[in-house]
Scaffold this active site. Structure first.
Site, PDB file in Angstrom:
ATOM      1  N   ALA A   1      -6.433 -10.929 -23.044  1.00  0.00           N
ATOM      2  CA  ALA A   1      -7.510 -10.346 -23.861  1.00  0.00           C
ATOM      3  C   ALA A   1      -8.876 -10.900 -23.457  1.00  0.00           C
ATOM      4  O   ALA A   1      -9.797 -10.154 -23.149  1.00  0.00           O
ATOM      5  CB  ALA A   1      -7.246 -10.628 -25.331  1.00  0.00           C
TER       6      ALA A   1
ATOM      7  N   GLU B   1     -11.572 -21.944 -23.833  1.00  0.00           N
ATOM      8  CA  GLU B   1     -12.755 -21.437 -23.143  1.00  0.00           C
ATOM      9  C   GLU B   1     -13.495 -22.425 -22.233  1.00  0.00           C
ATOM     10  O   GLU B   1     -14.036 -22.023 -21.205  1.00  0.00           O
ATOM     11  CB  GLU B   1     -13.754 -20.913 -24.185  1.00  0.00           C
ATOM     12  CG  GLU B   1     -13.236 -19.740 -24.961  1.00  0.00           C
ATOM     13  CD  GLU B   1     -14.138 -19.404 -26.127  1.00  0.00           C
ATOM     14  OE1 GLU B   1     -14.767 -18.348 -26.125  1.00  0.00           O
ATOM     15  OE2 GLU B   1     -14.212 -20.234 -27.058  1.00  0.00           O
TER      16      GLU B   1
ATOM     17  N   SER C   1       2.265   3.661   6.519  1.00  0.00           N
ATOM     18  CA  SER C   1       2.718   3.885   7.885  1.00  0.00           C
ATOM     19  C   SER C   1       1.567   3.737   8.868  1.00  0.00           C
ATOM     20  O   SER C   1       0.392   3.903   8.522  1.00  0.00           O
ATOM     21  CB  SER C   1       3.325   5.283   7.997  1.00  0.00           C
ATOM     22  OG  SER C   1       2.335   6.252   7.720  1.00  0.00           O
TER      23      SER C   1
ATOM     24  N   CYS D   1      -4.190 -14.865 -15.967  1.00  0.00           N
ATOM     25  CA  CYS D   1      -4.074 -15.975 -16.919  1.00  0.00           C
ATOM     26  C   CYS D   1      -3.880 -17.329 -16.267  1.00  0.00           C
ATOM     27  O   CYS D   1      -4.520 -18.301 -16.637  1.00  0.00           O
ATOM     28  CB  CYS D   1      -2.886 -15.758 -17.839  1.00  0.00           C
ATOM     29  SG  CYS D   1      -2.900 -14.239 -18.765  1.00  0.00           S
TER      30      CYS D   1
ATOM     31  N   GLN E   1       2.072 -16.811 -18.684  1.00  0.00           N
ATOM     32  CA  GLN E   1       1.307 -17.017 -19.930  1.00  0.00           C
ATOM     33  C   GLN E   1       1.390 -15.742 -20.774  1.00  0.00           C
ATOM     34  O   GLN E   1       2.283 -15.588 -21.575  1.00  0.00           O
ATOM     35  CB  GLN E   1      -0.126 -17.422 -19.609  1.00  0.00           C
ATOM     36  CG  GLN E   1      -0.203 -18.837 -19.030  1.00  0.00           C
ATOM     37  CD  GLN E   1      -1.612 -19.344 -18.836  1.00  0.00           C
ATOM     38  OE1 GLN E   1      -2.594 -18.774 -19.292  1.00  0.00           O
ATOM     39  NE2 GLN E   1      -1.734 -20.448 -18.118  1.00  0.00           N
TER      40      GLN E   1
ATOM     41  N   GLY F   1       3.918   6.723   3.139  1.00  0.00           N
ATOM     42  CA  GLY F   1       3.799   5.621   2.170  1.00  0.00           C
ATOM     43  C   GLY F   1       3.100   6.057   0.898  1.00  0.00           C
ATOM     44  O   GLY F   1       3.133   5.348  -0.106  1.00  0.00           O
TER      45      GLY F   1
ATOM     46  N   ASP G   1      -8.517  -1.153   9.144  1.00  0.00           N
ATOM     47  CA  ASP G   1      -8.532  -2.361   9.968  1.00  0.00           C
ATOM     48  C   ASP G   1      -7.841  -2.150  11.298  1.00  0.00           C
ATOM     49  O   ASP G   1      -8.061  -2.914  12.243  1.00  0.00           O
ATOM     50  CB  ASP G   1      -7.812  -3.501   9.231  1.00  0.00           C
ATOM     51  CG  ASP G   1      -8.649  -4.020   8.092  1.00  0.00           C
ATOM     52  OD1 ASP G   1      -9.793  -4.406   8.342  1.00  0.00           O
ATOM     53  OD2 ASP G   1      -8.157  -4.035   6.947  1.00  0.00           O
TER      54      ASP G   1
ATOM     55  N   MET H   1      -1.629 -14.211 -26.938  1.00  0.00           N
ATOM     56  CA  MET H   1      -2.121 -13.397 -25.827  1.00  0.00           C
ATOM     57  C   MET H   1      -1.998 -14.151 -24.519  1.00  0.00           C
ATOM     58  O   MET H   1      -2.747 -13.930 -23.583  1.00  0.00           O
ATOM     59  CB  MET H   1      -3.555 -12.949 -26.101  1.00  0.00           C
ATOM     60  CG  MET H   1      -4.446 -14.032 -26.645  1.00  0.00           C
ATOM     61  SD  MET H   1      -5.811 -13.331 -27.570  1.00  0.00           S
ATOM     62  CE  MET H   1      -6.660 -14.813 -28.070  1.00  0.00           C
TER      63      MET H   1
HETATM   64  C1  LIG Z   1      -4.168  -1.047  -2.454  1.00  0.00           C
HETATM   65  C2  LIG Z   1      -4.400  -0.625  -1.024  1.00  0.00           C
HETATM   66  C3  LIG Z   1      -4.960  -1.536  -0.151  1.00  0.00           C
HETATM   67  C4  LIG Z   1      -5.189  -1.163   1.170  1.00  0.00           C
HETATM   68  N1  LIG Z   1      -5.774  -2.061   2.006  1.00  0.00           N
HETATM   69  C5  LIG Z   1      -6.047  -1.696   3.277  1.00  0.00           C
HETATM   70  C6  LIG Z   1      -6.690  -2.582   4.166  1.00  0.00           C
HETATM   71  O1  LIG Z   1      -7.026  -3.710   3.811  1.00  0.00           O
HETATM   72  N2  LIG Z   1      -6.946  -2.152   5.418  1.00  0.00           N
HETATM   73  C7  LIG Z   1      -6.577  -0.912   5.845  1.00  0.00           C
HETATM   74  O2  LIG Z   1      -6.801  -0.588   6.998  1.00  0.00           O
HETATM   75  N3  LIG Z   1      -5.972  -0.074   5.025  1.00  0.00           N
HETATM   76  C8  LIG Z   1      -5.701  -0.426   3.770  1.00  0.00           C
HETATM   77  N4  LIG Z   1      -5.101   0.460   2.926  1.00  0.00           N
HETATM   78  C9  LIG Z   1      -4.837   1.810   3.428  1.00  0.00           C
HETATM   79  C10 LIG Z   1      -3.449   1.960   3.927  1.00  0.00           C
HETATM   80  O3  LIG Z   1      -3.204   1.157   5.031  1.00  0.00           O
HETATM   81  C11 LIG Z   1      -3.299   3.392   4.328  1.00  0.00           C
HETATM   82  O4  LIG Z   1      -3.448   4.171   3.163  1.00  0.00           O
HETATM   83  C12 LIG Z   1      -1.935   3.651   4.914  1.00  0.00           C
HETATM   84  O5  LIG Z   1      -1.790   3.049   6.149  1.00  0.00           O
HETATM   85  C13 LIG Z   1      -1.675   5.114   5.022  1.00  0.00           C
HETATM   86  O6  LIG Z   1      -0.315   5.290   5.349  1.00  0.00           O
HETATM   87  P1  LIG Z   1       0.668   6.072   4.383  1.00  0.00           P
HETATM   88  O7  LIG Z   1       1.939   6.197   5.101  1.00  0.00           O
HETATM   89  O8  LIG Z   1       0.729   5.485   3.066  1.00  0.00           O
HETATM   90  O9  LIG Z   1      -0.111   7.457   4.322  1.00  0.00           O
HETATM   91  P2  LIG Z   1       0.074   8.649   3.331  1.00  0.00           P
HETATM   92  O10 LIG Z   1      -0.730   8.449   2.100  1.00  0.00           O
HETATM   93  O11 LIG Z   1       1.502   8.950   3.142  1.00  0.00           O
HETATM   94  O12 LIG Z   1      -0.630   9.768   4.218  1.00  0.00           O
HETATM   95  C14 LIG Z   1      -1.959   9.626   4.571  1.00  0.00           C
HETATM   96  C15 LIG Z   1      -2.479  10.760   5.412  1.00  0.00           C
HETATM   97  O13 LIG Z   1      -1.977  10.650   6.732  1.00  0.00           O
HETATM   98  C16 LIG Z   1      -1.408  11.877   7.154  1.00  0.00           C
HETATM   99  N5  LIG Z   1      -0.252  11.545   7.992  1.00  0.00           N
HETATM  100  C17 LIG Z   1       0.644  10.578   7.754  1.00  0.00           C
HETATM  101  N6  LIG Z   1       1.528  10.528   8.772  1.00  0.00           N
HETATM  102  C18 LIG Z   1       1.176  11.506   9.634  1.00  0.00           C
HETATM  103  C19 LIG Z   1       1.686  11.938  10.860  1.00  0.00           C
HETATM  104  N7  LIG Z   1       2.760  11.375  11.403  1.00  0.00           N
HETATM  105  N8  LIG Z   1       1.070  12.954  11.484  1.00  0.00           N
HETATM  106  C20 LIG Z   1      -0.012  13.560  10.956  1.00  0.00           C
HETATM  107  N9  LIG Z   1      -0.546  13.170   9.794  1.00  0.00           N
HETATM  108  C21 LIG Z   1       0.036  12.155   9.136  1.00  0.00           C
HETATM  109  C22 LIG Z   1      -1.020  12.579   5.893  1.00  0.00           C
HETATM  110  O14 LIG Z   1      -1.012  13.969   6.063  1.00  0.00           O
HETATM  111  C23 LIG Z   1      -2.089  12.140   4.922  1.00  0.00           C
HETATM  112  O15 LIG Z   1      -3.193  12.980   5.019  1.00  0.00           O
HETATM  113  C24 LIG Z   1      -4.844   0.125   1.613  1.00  0.00           C
HETATM  114  C25 LIG Z   1      -4.276   1.046   0.722  1.00  0.00           C
HETATM  115  C26 LIG Z   1      -4.058   0.670  -0.587  1.00  0.00           C
HETATM  116  C27 LIG Z   1      -3.463   1.646  -1.556  1.00  0.00           C
HETATM  117  S1  FES Z   2       0.411 -14.378 -17.126  1.00  0.00           S
HETATM  118 FE1  FES Z   2      -0.313 -13.392 -15.376  1.00  0.00          FE
HETATM  119  S2  FES Z   2      -1.599 -11.877 -16.190  1.00  0.00           S
HETATM  120 FE2  FES Z   2      -1.069 -13.001 -17.919  1.00  0.00          FE
END
Ligand SMILES: Cc1cc2nc3c(=O)[nH]c(=O)nc-3n(C[C@H](O)[C@H](O)[C@H](O)COP(=O)(O)OP(=O)(O)OC[C@H]3O[C@@H](n4cnc5c(N)ncnc54)[C@H](O)[C@@H]3O)c2cc1C
Ligand code: FES
Ligand code: FES
Length: 1347
Positions: free
Chosen positions: A815, A1279, A351, A154, A116, A264, A364, A1056
Site C-alpha cells: 500500500a 517509514e 524469438s 516490499c 512480506q 513469444g 538490443d 499489508m
Molecule cells: C517486458 C519486455 C521486455 C523486453 N525487453 C527487451 C530488451 O531489453 N531488449 C530488446 O531488444 N527487446 C526487448 N523486448 C522485446 C522482445 O525481445 C521482443 O518483443 C521479442 O523478441 C519478439 O519476439 P516474439 O517471438 O515474442 O514476437 P511476437 O510478439 O510473437 O511477434 C512479433 C512480430 O514479429 C513477427 N514475426 C515473428 N516471427 C516472424 C517470422 N519468423 N517471420 C516473419 N515475421 C515474424 C510477427 O508477425 C510480429 O509482427 C522486451 C519485451 C517485453 C515484453
Molecule cells: S512481498 Fe514482494 S511485493 Fe510485497
C-alpha cells in the site's frame, strides 16, 4: 469470428491434470485462464505486460528431436492459451501446499523472511523453481538472472536472494545460515556466544528432484505423433491457426499477409493489450520445424528464426569455447547483449525472428546483428531469398524490408575473422529487465598485422525511429589508422551524424547523444585492450613495443580499465540483540518470528481481494477517465458502450444517491465529474459488464466531448507565477534568520528539485462490493489501509447509516500510503454501481489505470539560502518548499506541514526558517506515500549541507557532524528530546562501515580510474513517529477465546506486508501466555473493531499493539481465579472452566494514544510521540561514461528500541531503503506537455529490481535502546528508513564530484533527484557530455514536462 465456429480442441496439462478446451479463445491468456476459469489464483496479475514477474509459471515441453524435456519460466500474462497445445504448465499450487507438503523453494523464501505482502512471492517461487528444475545447484549468477524479471516492492530482495542462496553449492559462508557477524570477515571470536540469526538453514527441507511432477506421458506421445495436423481455434473476435508445415505456413501468410506470426507474443501481446490493436487472425508458426533448425557452416551459423532468445544464447555460449576466440567475437557480443535483454521469462519465449521483425528502435539485437554482417533467409510463395541485415533492412518504426507475406526462416551469424573485433553496449534506465535508452553494435576489421581499418560498421538503437547505421562515422574510420587522431575525428562526425531534435520522442536528448560517443570510446578502449592482449601473447616472439598490432601502454593507462561494474551480491549481515536470558522460551516477543502468512503466500494459498471467488451474478466495473487536463465536458455519449456484448449499465455522477463529493478541509473532490475536468485521468463514469473484457471494451466505447479551458498549470514555475496554491500555506521559524544572515562568514543559495514516486504496490487497487440483499446492507471487500474510511465514504455516498456497511480487509498486497484516499473514492463508485444494479460489483484497476488515476508522492522544489561560518557551523537557513499537489488537495497540505516539521533533521541550526506550499496543478492528485513528505523535506536539507561542504572544500560528513544536535536538545517547534541514540547510530555506523579506511580506499580508487569513480556518503535521520493530529493515535482490538482454547484476535490495523498481524500475534501470545500457534487473525473488519484509524505514520504496532495488549490483559485477569484454582492445569482446562463458570471469554481493548498537536500560529507543539533514529553509510561505483552505477556496500544502523520482531523490522528497514533508493536514483514519472502520464507500467517506470540490491547490505539494530513511549520499548520503523535511500544519491553525487574534479571543476553543482544514469552522467561533465550542445530553453517543446 464467432465463438460458435467449429475449432479444434486445445489440450495441455496444468499441475499434472489434463485440460481440454473446446472453445479456446485466442485472446485469452494463460493468466486469465488460470485465475478466472480454473480459480488457480496463486498466480498473480501485477502488470499484464511481462514487466513484473508476478504471473510467472513454468512451462515444460517434450522435444521429440532430442527426446528431452525442457522447462522454462514464462509470464502467464503474455502467453496465449492457444500457444499451450501439448505443453505442461506448473503453477505455484502445483509444487507444494501447506495442506500436504510445501516445496523447499516455498519454504526457504518464506523462512528467510522473503515474503512480506506476499503478492510477488508466487512469481519469485516459480522463477526459482524453474531454475532448479534445470540446475538443482545453481550459482549466484544463475539466481540473480532468474529473479531479474520479478519485482518486489516490499522486501528489498535481500531476504529472497538469501533464501534462494541456500540452494547454491558454493555458499559456504556462515551467512547462509542467517544473520550475525560474518566468519569471512573474521568478526566472530572463538568462545563468543553465537549471534542470533534470522533463520536457520538446518531447519530446511532438502531439495529432492524425485518429488517433482513428472512430465505427462500423454504429451510425449502427442509430441512424437507423426503427421500433426493444422490446429485452429476461434474466439469472440479472433481466430488462431497453427500450421504443421512450412508449405502450409507460406500459404496461410500469402492469403493473410496482415496476420501476425505469433511466437513469444511479447510484442504482439502488449500491442493488443495496451494499444487496443485487434488482429482478427493470428498465425502461430511454432510447429513449423524449419523455423527452429540450427545449422553450422564453415562461415558461421544459421539459426532458426523461431528459436527463443534463451536458446540462441545457450547455443552461442556452448559454441564459444569450441572455437578460437578470434572467431567468436560476434558470438560473445551477442551473448553479452542477450544476457541483459529483457528478463529470463521474456527471453524464454521471445524469438530471434520476432525481435528482428518487430523492428523496435530499441532492439538490443538488431544493432549487433547488423554490425556483425548477419543475413536473413526468408521465404514466401514466390520462393526463398536471402538479404543482408543492414541499414536498408530496417525501414521505419516497426517496419522491415520484408514483404508482408514473407516469412523469416533463419538468421546467419558469421564467425569473426582474424583482426576483427565486435563490441556491444547498452545503457538502460535500469541495469536489467529494461529496454535500453541507447544500444549499439560495433565491428572493426584491421588489415593483417596492422592497425589500418579495413572495414568497420557501427549501428545504434534508441537514436531514431529504427535501428540506424552511423555510416558517415564508419567512412571517417575506414582505411585509416585506428589512433587518437582518427577517433577524435570520428567522434565529431558521429556527433554531427546522429542528431536528435531537442523534442525527440523519449527525451534524454543530450544523454542519448553523449552515449553514442561514450560507446565508441568504450569500444576503442576494448579494442586497444584486446590488441594489447594480442601483443602480450606474442611477447615471447617479439620484444615489447615492437610488434605487429602495437599498442603502447601509454594508450591504455591503468586509469582507463574497461571492466564492467561489479555485480555479485554478497551475503549481508543482519545484527540484532538476543532476547534477555530470563525471557520464557514460549514468549515470542523480540524474536525473529516469520511473517504469519508467509507460507500461505509462498504456496499461493493466501487470498487477496481479487482472489475471492465471484459472487452470483457479479459484474465488473471499468472506469472512463478524462483525456484532457483542463476542459469543460460537453457531452458523454454512452450509447455505443451500452450496445456492446455483456455491458449492463453505465454509472455517472447522476446515479449517486447521496454525497457526490469527498470533503477534505475546505475542499471537495468529486467522485465522478460531469462538468469540468482538471487533470488527465480524472474519473468521469464507469461501465459495468458481465466480464472484465466486456467492461473494458465498454469503457473504451464511451465518447466524451470536451471544450478545452485555457492555461493548464503543470509545473512549479507555472503554479508560483499564477499563485495556484491550496491553503493553508505554512511557515515556521526559530531564532532570527534575517539578522543571523548578517553575522555569518559565507552565504550560499541553492535549489533542489525532486520528482514524485509511484507507489507501485504489486497488487493494484482492488475491491468487491456485495449487496446483502436486505435493508441496504453491503459488504465491501477492499484492499485498503483504512477500512473505516471506506465504510464512512460508502455510507455517505449511498446516504445510508454506517451500520449497514461492513468493510473487510484480509490482506493488502502492498500500500505504502496509496490505499487510503483514492481507494475510498473508487469504493464509493463501485458501491454506487452495486446500488444501481443490485448485483455484486468488482473493480480491479489495470496497472496503467492505477498509475494514471491514483497519484503518487509529491514532487518537490526546495529553494534554500544558508549562512555558515568558515569552521563549518551553520548559523542560519531559510528554506522554501513547493509540493506539486495536483488537481485536488487530498492530503497535500498535511504533507506540506510534515515537510516543515523535519527541516532540522539531525541538525541544530539556531536560526531556521521554513515555508511550504502545496501547488494546485492540472496533474493527477498526489497523495500520501511512505514518509509523508519527510523524504522530500530532508533531502533538500542534506543537499544544502553538501553544498556547504563543497564551498568549504571539506568532507560532507564533517559538516554534518559539526552541526548535529548534541546533549539535551529542542527542535525548531520547541519539542525537547535527547539525540543520544542518534549520535550512537552515527558513531556505530562509521565504525561498522569502516568508513575512514574505505573513504581513503575510494579516493585511491578514484586516482587510478579516470572513467569509473567511487563515491561515499553517511546520512542520518531523525524521524517523528505518530500522527500529529492526536485523535488518529487511538486504536481498538477485540479478542475472543473459544472453548477449545483457540484465540481470535481482531484489531484496527491492516496487514499489508509490514508484519503487523505477526507482531499482534506476538503481543497476544506474551499477554495470554500461550504459544502464537493458538492465536489466529482472520481479517480487519469494521464490524469487529469500529472507528479505526489508518495503518500509517509508522504507528500501527504502537497503537494496535497497546489495544491488543489491553484486551489480552483483561482476559488474563479474568482467568486468574481459575488459574489459581488449578495452577497445574492447561490453557484449555482454564478456558473450559471459565466458560462453565460463565466468565466472559471475549474482550475489547482500547488505546487512547498520545495527545499530540501542532500549533502553527505559535509555531510550537508536540506533534510526535518520539523519534526513530538511523544512519546509513553507502558506497557506489559510477561509470562516468554512461551514468550506470552499482551500490557496492550499504551499512545501516537503526535505533528501533527493543524490536518486537527483528526479522520484521529488518525487513521494513531493507524494504524501505530500497524504495528510497528507487525514489532518489531510479524512479521517474514523466508527463507529456499536455499533462498525460507517460510512465504507466513497469516497462516505462522502473522500480528497483534484484540488480539494484547493494552488493553488501548490512543492517545493525542499535543495541540497548529503550523507548518508554511505545509497546515493549519498541519504536515505529515502517517509514523512517526510506529517506536513507538518499545515501545512495549522495554517494553518486560524491562520485560525480570526483569525476568533475578531473576536469578541474570543484564546488557545489546541481544534481536533481532521482539521480538517474542520465543525470549522473551529465553531472560528471565528461569531455563527451561537454561536446553536446544543449537545446536553448524556450526554443522547442520538450518531449516531457519538467514539473
Ligand atoms: C517486458 C519486455 C521486455 C523486453 N525487453 C527487451 C530488451 O531489453 N531488449 C530488446 O531488444 N527487446 C526487448 N523486448 C522485446 C522482445 O525481445 C521482443 O518483443 C521479442 O523478441 C519478439 O519476439 P516474439 O517471438 O515474442 O514476437 P511476437 O510478439 O510473437 O511477434 C512479433 C512480430 O514479429 C513477427 N514475426 C515473428 N516471427 C516472424 C517470422 N519468423 N517471420 C516473419 N515475421 C515474424 C510477427 O508477425 C510480429 O509482427 C522486451 C519485451 C517485453 C515484453
Ligand atoms: S512481498 Fe514482494 S511485493 Fe510485497
Ligand atoms: S503480470 Fe505478468 S509480468 Fe506482470
Amino acid at each position: 469470428m464467432s465463438p460458435e465456429k467449429e475449432g479444434d480442441t486445445l489440450c495441455f496439462f496444468i499441475n499434472g491434470k489434463k485440460v481440454t478446451e473446446n472453445h479456446a479463445d485466442p485472446e485469452t491468456t494463460l493468466l486469465s485462464f488460470l485465475r478466472e476459469k480454473l480459480r488457480l489464483t496463486g498466480t498473480k496479475y501485477g502488470c499484464g505486460g511481462g514487466g513484473c514477474g508476478a504471473c510467472t509459471v513454468m512451462v515444460s515441453r517434450h522435444q521429440p528431436a532430442t527426446k528431452t524435456i525442457t522447462h522454462y519460466s514464462v509470464n502467464a500474462c503474455l502467453l496465449p492459451l492457444c500457444q499451450l497445445h501439448g505443453a505442461a504448465v506448473t503453477t505455484v499450487e502445483g509444487i507444494g501446499s501447506t495442506k500436504t507438503r510445501i516445496h523447499p523453494v516455498q519454504e526457504r523464501i518464506a523462512k528467510a523472511h522473503g515474503s512480506q505482502c506476499g503478492f510477488c512471492t508466487p512469481g519469485m517461487v516459480m522463477s526459482m523453481y524453474a531454475l532448479l528444475r534445470n540446475q538443482p545447484q545453481p550459482t549466484m549468477e544463475d539466481i540473480t538472472q532468474a529473479l531479474a524479471g520479478n519485482l518486489c516492492r516490499c522486501t528489498g530482495y535481500r531476504p529472497i536472494v538469501d533464501g534462494c542462496r541456500t540452494f547454491c553449492q558454493e555458499a559456504e559462508c556462515c551467512q547462509v545460515k542467517g544473520g550475525g557477524a560474518c566468519c569471512l570477515n573474521g568478526e566472530q571470536t572463538a568462545g563468543e556466544p553465537e549471534p542470533p540469526r534470522l533463520f536457520d538453514k538446518e531447519d530446511f527441507l532438502p531439495l529432492d528432484p524425485t518429488q517433482e511432477l513428472i512430465f505427462p506421458p500423454e504429451l510425449m506421445l502427442m509430441a512424437e505423433a507423426a503427421n500433426p495436423k493444422t490446429l485452429t481455434f476461434h474466439g469472440e473476435r479472433v481466430s488462431w491457426v497453427s500450421p504443421a508445415s512450412l508449405e502450409e505456413l507460406i500459404q496461410l501468410k500469402t492469403s493473410n499477409p496482415k496476420a501476425p506470426l505469433v511466437v513469444g507474443n511479447t510484442n504482439i501481446g502488449p500491442d493488443m493489450k495496451f494499444k487496443g490493436i485487434l488482429h482478427p487472425l493470428i498465425i502461430s508458426p511454432t510447429r513449423v520445424v524449419e523455423l527452429f533448425e540450427v545449422t553450422q557452416t564453415p562461415q558461421g551459423l544459421w539459426v532458426g528464426a523461431g528459436c527463443s532468445l534463451t536458446e540462441v544464447r545457450s547455443l552461442l555460449e556452448k559454441l564459444v569455447p569450441q572455437f578460437p576466440a578470434e572467431e567468436t567475437e560476434l558470438f560473445r557480443a551477442l551473448s553479452r547483449q542477450l544476457g541483459l535483454l529483457g528478463s529470463q521469462q521474456i527471453r524464454n519465449v521471445a524469438s530471434l525472428g520476432g525481435n528482428i521483425m518487430s523492428a523496435n528502435p530499441n532492439s538490443d539485437l538488431n544493432p549487433v546483428l547488423a554490425a556483425g554482417n548477419c543475413r536473413v533467409s526468408v521465404v514466401s510463395d514466390g520462393g526463398p531469398r536471402q538479404l543482408p541485415l543492414d541499414q536498408d533492412f530496417f525501414v521505419s518504426f516497426g517496419k522491415t524490408l520484408l514483404k508482408p507475406e514473407e516469412i523469416l526462416v533463419s538468421v546467419f551469424i558469421p564467425f569473426s575473422r582474424k583482426g576483427e573485433f565486435v563490441g556491444a553496449f547498452r545503457q538502460a534506465p535500469r541495469k536489467e529487465s529494461s529496454f535500453s535508452t541507447v544500444t549499439t553494435g560495433m565491428r572493426v576489421l584491421f588489415s593483417e598485422g596492422s592497425r589500418l581499418v579495413q572495414d568497420v560498421s557501427i549501428y545504434f538503437g534508441g537514436m531514431g525511429p529504427t535501428t540506424v547505421s552511423a555510416t558517415r562515422t564508419c567512412a571517417a574510420l575506414a582505411l585509416r589508422s585506428w589512433d587518437d587522431e582518427t577517433l577524435s575525428r570520428a567522434y565529431d562526425v558521429l556527433l554531427d551524424e546522429l542528431v536528435l531534435p531537442p523534442s525527440a520522442p523519449g527525451g534524454k536528448v543530450e544523454f542519448r547523444r553523449s552515449l553514442t560517443l561514450s560507446f565508441l570510446f568504450k569500444f576503442n578502449l576494448e579494442v586497444l585492450q584486446k590488441l594489447r592482449e594480442t601483443v602480450r601473447q606474442k611477447h615471447y616472439m617479439f620484444p615489447p613495443r615492437v610488434c605487429v598490432q602495437n599498442v603502447t601502454t601509454e594508450e591504455l593507462p591503468e586509469k582507463m580499465p574497461v571492466r564492467p561494474l561489479p555485480r555479485e551480491i554478497q551475503p549481508g549481515l543482519q545484527e540484532f540483540q538476543h532476547v534477555s536470558k530470563d525471557q520464557s522460551d514460549q514468549d515470542p516477543v523480540g524474536r525473529p518470528i516469520m511473517h504469519r502468512s508467509a507460507l500461505s503466500q509462498a504456496t499461493g494459498e493466501a487470498v487477496y481481494c481479487d482472489d475471492m471467488p465471484p459472487a452470483d451474478g457479479e459484474l465488473f466495473l471499468a472506469l472512463v477517465t478524462s483525456s484532457r487536463a483542463h476542459a469543460k465536458i460537453t457531452g458523454l455519449d454512452v450509447r455505443e458502450a451500452l450496445r456492446l456484448p455483456g455491458v449492463v449499465d453505465v454509472i455517472t455522477a447522476k446515479d449517486i444517491p447521496g454525497q457526490r463529493v469527498r470533503k477534505m478541509f475546505d475542499y471537495e473532490e468529486e467522485l465522478l465529474t460531469d462538468s469540468e475536468v482538471s487533470c488527465i485521468g480524472q474519473m468521469l463514469c464507469a461501465v459495468v459488464a458481465d466480464t472484465r473484457a466486456h467492461a473494458k471494451r465498454g469503457a473504451a466505447a464511451v465518447k466524451v466531448g470536451y471544450e478545452d479551458l485555457p492555461d493548464p498549470v503543470f509545473t512549479f514555475e507555472e503554479a508560483i507565477e499564477k499563485s495556484s496554491f491550496y491553503e493553508p500555506r505554512r511557515r515556521i521559524e526559530r531564532g532570527n534568520v534575517t539578522e543571523a544572515f548578517e553575522t555569518v562568514d559565507q552565504v550560499h543559495e541553492g535549489e533542489f528539485r525532486m520528482g514524485g514516486q509511484e507507489h507501485f504496490y504489486m497488487e493494484t487497487q482492488s475491491m468487491l462490493v456485495v449487496p446483502v440483499g436486505e435493508e441496504t446492507e453491503f459488504n465491501a471487500y477492499v484492499s485498503t489501509q483504512w477500512p473505516t474510511l471506506i465504510q464512512d465514504a460508502i455510507a455517505e455516498t449511498l446516504s445510508i447509516p454506517s451500520n449497514r456497511v461492513t468493510c473487510h480487509v484480509k490482506r493488502v498486497g502492498g500500500a505504502f500510503g496509496g490505499k487510503v484516499m483514492k481507494t475510498s473514492i473508487l469504493a464509493c463508485i463501485t458501491a454506487v454501481a452495486v446500488w444501481k444494479t443490485n448485483r455484486a460489483v468488482r473493480c480491479v484497476l489495470e496497472r496503467g489505470e492505477d498509475m494514471l488515476i491514483t497519484g503518487a508522492r509529491h514532487p518537490v522544489l526546495g529553494q534554500y539560502k544558508v549562512g555558515f561560518m568558515n569552521d563549518g557551523r551553520i548559523v542560519a537557513a531559510d528554506i522554501q518548499y513547493y509540493a506539486n499537489a495536483g488537481n485536488t488537495v487530498d492530503e497535500s497540505t498535511l504533507v506540506a506541514e510534515k515537510i516543515l516539521l523535519h527541516i532540522d533533521n539531525a541538525y541544530n541550526i539556531p536560526n531556521l526558517r521554513g515555508r511550504a506550499a502545496a501547488c494546485r496543478t492540472n496533474l493527477p492528485s498526489n497523495t500520501a506515500f511512505r514518509g509523508f513528505g519527510v523524504p522530500q523535506s530532508i533531502v533538500v536539507v542534506e543537499n544544502m549541507l553538501n553544498d556547504v561542504a563543497a564551498v568549504l572544500r571539506r568532507p560532507a560528513d564533517q559538516i554534518r557532524e559539526i552541526n548535529m544536535y548534541r546533549g539535551p536538545s529542542v527542535t525548531h517547534y520547541k519539542f525537547e528530546f535527547s539525540p543520544e541514540n542518534l549520535l550512537r547510530c552515527w558513531e556505530e555506523c562509521k565504525v561498522k562501515s569502516d568508513y575512514a579506511a574505505r573513504r581513503r580506499a575510494a579516493d585511491r580508487f578514484n586516482r587510478h580510474n579516470r572513467w569509473k569513480k567511487r563515491g561515499m556518503s553517511v546520512i542520518p535521520i531523525k524521524y517523528g513517529v505518530a500522527f500529529s493530529d492526536g485523535f488518529l493515535n487511538q486504536a481498538g482490538a477485540l479478542v475472543h477465546i473459544y472453548k477449545d482454547g483457540s484465540v481470535l484476535v481482531a484489531h484496527g490495523g491492516t496487514e499489508m506486508g509490514q508484519g503487523l498481524h505477526t507482531k499482534m500475534q506476538q503481543v497476544a501470545s506474551r499477554e495470554l501466555h500461550i504459544p502464537p500457534s493458538k492465536i489466529y487473525i482472520s481479517e480487519t473488519s469494521t464490524n469487529t473493531v469500529p472507528n479505526t484509524c489508518p495503518s500509517a505514520a509508522s504507528f500501527g504496532t504502537d497503537a494496535n499493539g497497546m489495544a491488543v495488549k489491553n484486551a489480552c490483559e483483561t482476559l488474563h485477569q479474568r482467568l486468574e481465579p481459575i488459574r489459581q484454582k488449578n495452577p497445574e492445569g492447561s490453557w484449555e482446562n482454564w478456558v473450559q472452566a471459565a466458560f462453565l463458570e460463565k466468565i466472559s471469554l471475549s474482550s475489547t481493548g482500547f488505546y487512547r494514544g498520545p495527545d499530540l498537536y501542532m500549533d502553527w500560529d505559535k509555531m510550537e507543539g508536540r506533534p510526535y510521540a518520539y523519534f526513530t533514529y538511523g544512519v546509513s553509510c553507502c558506497e557506489v561505483e559510477l561509470d562516468c561514461l554512461t551514468g550506470d552505477y552499482r551500490t557496492v556496500r550499504t551499512d545501516l544502523v537503526m535505533d528501533v528500541g527493543r524490536s518486537v520482531n527483528p526479522s520484521v523490522d529488518i525487513g521494513q528497514i531493507e524494504g524501505a531503503f530500497m524504495q528510497g533508493l528507487g525514489l532518489y536514483t531510479l524512479e521517474e514519472l514523466k508527463f507529456s506537455p499536455s499533462g498525460l502520464l507517460y510512465t504507466r507500467g513497469p516497462s516505462q517506470y522502473k522500480i528497483p529490481a534484484v540488480c539494484d540490491v547493494p552488493l553488501a547490505f548490512n543492517v545493525y539494530l542499535l543495541p540497548d535502546s529503550h523507548n518508554p513511549h511505545a509497546i515493549y520499548s519498541s519504536k515505529g520503523i515502517g517509514e523512517p528508513v526510506l529517506f536513507l535511500g538518499s545515501s545512495v544519491f549522495f554517494a553518486i553525487k560524491d562520485a560525480a564530484a570526483a569525476a568533475r574534479s578531473e576536469c578541474g571543476s570543484v564546488g557545489p553543482f546541481p544534481l536533481d533527484s532521482p539521480a538517474t544514469p542520465e543525470r549522473a552522467c551529465l553531472a560528471c561533465a565528461s569531455p563527451f557530455t561537454q561536446k553536446i550542445p544543449a537545446g536553448k530553453p524556450g526554443s522547442f517543446q520538450p518531449w516531457a514536462l519538467n514539473i
